[in-house]
Design a protein around this motif. Sequence first.
Motif: not given
Length: 497
Positions: A145-154, A156-157, A162-163, A168-171
Amino acid sequence: MKLLRVAGWVSVGLALAAGGAHAREPVNSGKAASQKSGVPAGLETAQRAGAESGKLSEIEAREQLLRDADALLKAGKPAEAYTLLEPFEFDRSGEVRFDYLLGIAALDSGKPDKATLAFERVLAVNPNFAGARLDLARAYYQLGDLPRARIEFEYVMKQNPPEAARVTIQKYLDAIAAYEQSQLTRISGYVEGVLGHDGNLNSGTNSPVAIASVSPVFAAMVTAFTGDANPQFHPSQLADNYYGINAGGEISRNLNDSWSVFAGANLRQRGNMSETIYDASSVDGRAGFAYGNEQSVYRLSLNGGQFYTGNSMRRDALGMSGEWQHVFSPAHQINAFVQYGQNRAAGSPPGAPATDARIEGNTDQTVIGAGWVHVMGDGKQALFGSIFAGKESAVAGRPDGKKKFEGVRVGGQAAFADEVDGFASLGWLHGAYSDQNFLFIAKRNEHQYDLTVGANWRLDTLWSVKPQLAFSKKSSNIALYSFERSDVSLTLRRDFR
């Protein structure tokens, strides 16, 4: 300095004394109460101490469960941690630390669907738990479910993590972007080889038909010319082994999140071992566009093709189709469709067989229908059904006139093993013609039934084998159009994607 120390100790002593005085007051009160109730003061004190000890033991046991699970996770044993925690999920769901450890154990042991439920409970209690939100994003990623994954990663970003977490998030975000870019254009294709036996490749009659039962007028004419008092049509059914080669492909391009365009084509060739005059081949193509959202997809396409029999062109087809698909839930899906097509017979030399294309002539056909699919709870079985109706106009003055038809199809699919799916379908079609055939002095009225059963055996992700048995039967009030047909085939398929 000594005074200070003394004063300190005096203060401590006063505090202890005060504490002792306060500690004794409830005992004295309890003693008075126990005297009134008849319960000895010592026994009540022991009961209270036992209750307090039981609560402490329960708290310790609950904490020990979490410590043990945390130790298993740190030791790289998430499956064991999940097995330890899962039996307590019903009683302890809603506890942030329990749900978080359960989510981590589920995620790292290959159960992202279970993990999302646990992390969502954590965030319902503590929306600012960045670690749980990051792991929820990971779970969505594993689910695809990449659309929802992207929303949550963004999300948190944006919380300035922390660096190491940012890297990891950017990867993950880069991987999602690369996948979505690759999906802008999709190309797929297939090649098939088929071997089979057709018990009635020309849809002919399988027994003699008295001409008088079909057309008394025609029977009288035959009798007058031949002197045969009971002229008959001889059985025309032909059986043969055959081989086939099929290939096709499709390309689609996403224009944005909702719109896409597509085009595809198929080639089919079938050769008979003996009755080569009934060899058949076809080429067909389609092109159109689609619009989709979370629950619905709309497709409109232009379709065309050429169909050949006996090495001469039999029919040209051109038409349009529209379809709507709607997903109510993962278990229920419906669709509705409409089709319009023009069929034109052409290239019929005198020696060509009397195929359906020649008998039916030039027609314009309109079809509307709807379908439904139900997926069982475990996702390994599915049922489907469809209904349709339409009309066929005889452009070139077909002797039987216009045709109205309606039909039903039901079926199902089930997984016998991870690599094998079985399928079956049953169909019924009724056709009624508008004009009385001048030769047979009757209006054609027909019912056709068909049954198909088979299996798909996936040798790997790209190769599959399909054995199939198909049986059909048409009953017509004009006996010449009645037939029975059986077909057994084995198909080897290679997909490209």
